[in-house]
Scaffold this motif. Sequence first.
Motif, short mmCIF file in Angstrom:
data_model
loop_
_atom_site.label_atom_id
_atom_site.label_comp_id
_atom_site.label_asym_id
_atom_site.label_seq_id
_atom_site.Cartn_x
_atom_site.Cartn_y
_atom_site.Cartn_z
N VAL A 102 4.95 40.45 -91.37
CA VAL A 102 5.32 40.08 -90.00
C VAL A 102 4.10 39.43 -89.35
O VAL A 102 2.98 39.91 -89.50
CB VAL A 102 5.75 41.33 -89.21
CG1 VAL A 102 6.02 40.98 -87.75
CG2 VAL A 102 6.99 41.96 -89.85
N ALA A 103 4.33 38.32 -88.66
CA ALA A 103 3.24 37.67 -87.94
C ALA A 103 3.62 37.51 -86.48
O ALA A 103 4.74 37.08 -86.17
CB ALA A 103 2.93 36.31 -88.54
N VAL A 104 2.70 37.88 -85.60
CA VAL A 104 2.89 37.60 -84.19
C VAL A 104 2.15 36.30 -83.91
O VAL A 104 0.93 36.23 -84.08
CB VAL A 104 2.34 38.74 -83.32
CG1 VAL A 104 2.64 38.48 -81.86
CG2 VAL A 104 2.93 40.07 -83.75
N GLY A 105 2.90 35.28 -83.53
CA GLY A 105 2.30 33.97 -83.29
C GLY A 105 1.79 33.84 -81.88
O GLY A 105 2.43 34.31 -80.93
N TYR A 106 0.64 33.22 -81.74
CA TYR A 106 0.04 33.00 -80.43
C TYR A 106 -0.28 31.53 -80.24
O TYR A 106 -0.57 30.81 -81.21
CB TYR A 106 -1.25 33.81 -80.28
CG TYR A 106 -0.99 35.24 -79.91
CD1 TYR A 106 -1.06 35.64 -78.59
CD2 TYR A 106 -0.66 36.19 -80.87
CE1 TYR A 106 -0.81 36.96 -78.22
CE2 TYR A 106 -0.41 37.50 -80.52
CZ TYR A 106 -0.49 37.88 -79.20
OH TYR A 106 -0.23 39.18 -78.83
N MET A 141 2.99 22.52 -94.26
CA MET A 141 2.00 23.59 -94.11
C MET A 141 2.41 24.77 -94.98
O MET A 141 3.50 24.82 -95.53
CB MET A 141 1.90 24.04 -92.65
CG MET A 141 1.36 23.00 -91.71
SD MET A 141 1.09 23.66 -90.05
CE MET A 141 -0.52 24.41 -90.20
N LEU A 142 1.51 25.72 -95.04
CA LEU A 142 1.77 26.95 -95.78
C LEU A 142 2.94 27.72 -95.16
O LEU A 142 3.00 27.88 -93.94
CB LEU A 142 0.50 27.80 -95.75
CG LEU A 142 0.58 29.18 -96.37
CD1 LEU A 142 0.70 29.08 -97.89
CD2 LEU A 142 -0.63 30.01 -95.99
N GLY A 143 3.81 28.21 -96.01
CA GLY A 143 4.87 29.10 -95.56
C GLY A 143 5.61 28.58 -94.35
O GLY A 143 6.05 27.42 -94.33
N ASP A 144 5.76 29.42 -93.35
CA ASP A 144 6.48 29.01 -92.14
C ASP A 144 5.53 28.56 -91.04
O ASP A 144 5.91 28.56 -89.88
CB ASP A 144 7.37 30.14 -91.65
CG ASP A 144 6.59 31.41 -91.34
OD1 ASP A 144 5.36 31.42 -91.54
OD2 ASP A 144 7.21 32.40 -90.90
N HIS A 145 4.34 28.14 -91.42
CA HIS A 145 3.36 27.81 -90.39
C HIS A 145 3.74 26.60 -89.56
O HIS A 145 3.40 26.52 -88.39
CB HIS A 145 1.96 27.64 -91.02
CG HIS A 145 1.37 28.94 -91.45
ND1 HIS A 145 0.03 29.11 -91.73
CD2 HIS A 145 1.93 30.15 -91.65
CE1 HIS A 145 -0.20 30.35 -92.09
NE2 HIS A 145 0.94 31.01 -92.06
N ARG A 146 4.44 25.66 -90.17
CA ARG A 146 4.84 24.50 -89.37
C ARG A 146 5.88 24.89 -88.33
O ARG A 146 5.91 24.34 -87.24
CB ARG A 146 5.36 23.38 -90.27
CG ARG A 146 5.50 22.08 -89.51
CD ARG A 146 5.22 20.87 -90.35
NE ARG A 146 6.09 20.74 -91.50
CZ ARG A 146 6.54 19.55 -91.95
NH1 ARG A 146 6.21 18.45 -91.32
NH2 ARG A 146 7.27 19.49 -93.03
N ALA A 164 3.26 44.67 -92.97
CA ALA A 164 1.94 44.04 -92.88
C ALA A 164 1.96 43.12 -91.67
O ALA A 164 2.69 42.12 -91.66
CB ALA A 164 1.64 43.25 -94.14
N LEU A 165 1.21 43.47 -90.64
CA LEU A 165 1.28 42.71 -89.40
C LEU A 165 0.04 41.86 -89.20
O LEU A 165 -1.08 42.38 -89.28
CB LEU A 165 1.45 43.67 -88.22
CG LEU A 165 1.84 42.96 -86.92
CD1 LEU A 165 3.11 43.55 -86.38
CD2 LEU A 165 0.73 43.06 -85.92
N ASN A 166 0.24 40.59 -88.97
CA ASN A 166 -0.86 39.67 -88.73
C ASN A 166 -0.71 38.99 -87.38
O ASN A 166 0.39 38.84 -86.87
CB ASN A 166 -0.88 38.60 -89.82
CG ASN A 166 -1.80 38.98 -90.94
OD1 ASN A 166 -1.95 40.16 -91.22
ND2 ASN A 166 -2.42 37.99 -91.56
N LEU A 167 -1.84 38.54 -86.87
CA LEU A 167 -1.82 37.75 -85.64
C LEU A 167 -2.19 36.33 -86.01
O LEU A 167 -3.29 36.08 -86.51
CB LEU A 167 -2.82 38.33 -84.64
CG LEU A 167 -2.62 39.82 -84.35
CD1 LEU A 167 -3.72 40.33 -83.44
CD2 LEU A 167 -1.26 40.08 -83.74
N ALA A 168 -1.28 35.42 -85.80
CA ALA A 168 -1.51 34.03 -86.19
C ALA A 168 -1.70 33.19 -84.94
O ALA A 168 -0.98 33.37 -83.95
CB ALA A 168 -0.32 33.51 -86.99
#
Lengths: 299, 299
Positions: free
Chosen positions: A86-90, A196-201, A6-10
Amino acid sequence: MSQPVALNLAAVIVAVTEGQPRVLTVTGPDGRPAIPSGPLSDDDSTLERALRHWIRDQAGIEVGYVEQLYTFGDRDRGFTAGWRNVAVGYLALVHEAAPSPGAAWLDCYELLPWEDQRTGPPPSFDASIQPALAAWVSDDPDRANRVAAVFGDAPGFDGIRVLDRYELLYEAALVAESYADHGVAVPDDLPGSTAMLGDHRRIVATALGRLRGKLTYRPLVFELLPDEFTLLELQTTVEALAGVQLHKQNFRRLVERNRLVEGTGQRADSTGGRPAELFRFRPDVILERPRPGLGVPYR
Amino acid sequence: MSQPVALNLAAVIVAVTEGQPRVLTVTGPDGRPAIPSGPLSDDDSTLERALRHWIRDQAGIEVGYVEQLYTFGDRDRGFTAGWRNVAVGYLALVHEAAPSPGAAWLDCYELLPWEDQRTGPPPSFDASIQPALAAWVSDDPDRANRVAAVFGDAPGFDGIRVLDRYELLYEAALVAESYADHGVAVPDDLPGSTAMLGDHRRIVATALGRLRGKLTYRPLVFELLPDEFTLLELQTTVEALAGVQLHKQNFRRLVERNRLVEGTGQRADSTGGRPAELFRFRPDVILERPRPGLGVPYR
DNA sequence: CCCTTTATGCTCTATATGAGCATTACTAGA
DNA sequence: TCTAGTAATGCTCATATAGAGCATAAAGGG
């Protein structure tokens, strides 16, 4: 053998207002702030386009500068069971903190208070973190070097090592996520930083580190400023991001020597004191110098 | 609405031998060289572990330093129809160019000849690329600035902008991929650079740029050198990566001032000339200085 | 008119960088 | 043994840059 991905763009969307860097947050499922994220749509030919797409749709914000940061794919970053999340961080920079429904601007240094060294180490650092780190070191003296390396007593606080510091605090169980990630109740004597939520920090820390690093050799600050600004506004914005104070006259000298800006001839109707000249970014500098930026020191 | 995501981990595995930086390649389906890549296994808790895992299994190589580079997910990077093919690119450094079955070490500067400026602009640049770029600029004078910015006539050749240069050449239709990506036959008067499968050359360019950038503030070179080395070997390795020549005495001064290495007291049985002292990396430097590296100039 | 505030100009010093000269310690070969 | 070739190593000098501070200028408010 293989879970579906599951791929997200954060997006860490950053603005600087009133001398404070802020990130756009939404409210996560558990009530904690989260950075906004969206899907990789098939309609978008590139990841970056997909990112701009959903930011425009969801937050109504048209972001300027966008840069890919890092891809996060630890197995335990589970938001969807049965999937590898999986998140691709921007990192995205916007000129002004426009409000948007369901979203709020959160002060970066509420998330990472120890990163704001503009007026020396912040109170919470000296009061709680420093002693807690000292205790953590005394459990195992080999840790002393690691602490010194990133929080830098003698050698210096390296502004760009934001992630290293966060990870060290995580390991030393000094941030809420150290507990939350293991389903343990968060003690209430932790230094006051917002989780923050999850690994957002972590993602925000990555963003701040990257932004600080790039400031020194790319003219990114101007993505955060209005078209015309005074040198003090420019300096304040840089200081806000870098987390350190700069010498005013030397900063001016640097900016002028590097020909990053040009005067407009206009004066700002000052808020107090002698009126300042208004400047604008000189885009040609990108063509004239290989690495145009404001070589922020970081000791 | 959403295609399933096929996620791969692709590795640019770099070694420096005989003064040449090389990348490990395998043979792609169309016969062109490709960088090795492997799956994200469910057994591995992090992306990096998954990467090390399949590199060990497939290539029999134990990589040292590993760093995530960038995630590539353009819609047209199709290797598997019906899927969105996403690759997380990694940079991996190994000490020596160990041979492995089915894999070969390919000279970086065969892939990106214009990046080797150690003895001035390479022949192929002056002979073919420069004039071709000039022609491309004359079609649209606005392009002149962009060429100057990355290939830098006046302002200087910025070593880290490897990707910018590749992308400019791609746009100017001066690399094979400019044609191959559109299913057009590649003309045979192109400057002699080796093409790769899909967007793999882009990934290599990203890796080289990142490696060059980090050299200046992290002691990465030592990941590529044996435990003990002479200062000339160190310099040659740095030059190989940076693509520029350095002033010998000044380089030595820099390395010693920054206390990056310590003498072993041993001498190298020299290949000619006065024997040199052997040095080793001094890992403590990481704890003593915030940004230990060899500030390579890049003009 | 004095005081506060910010802008702006200038100086002085320490350090870093770029370039080059000079000497030393080996090897190979005449 | 003497000589040339090749690196290693030590040192100097000019210039650029960074860090810190002094001094003056131009506004507003009492």
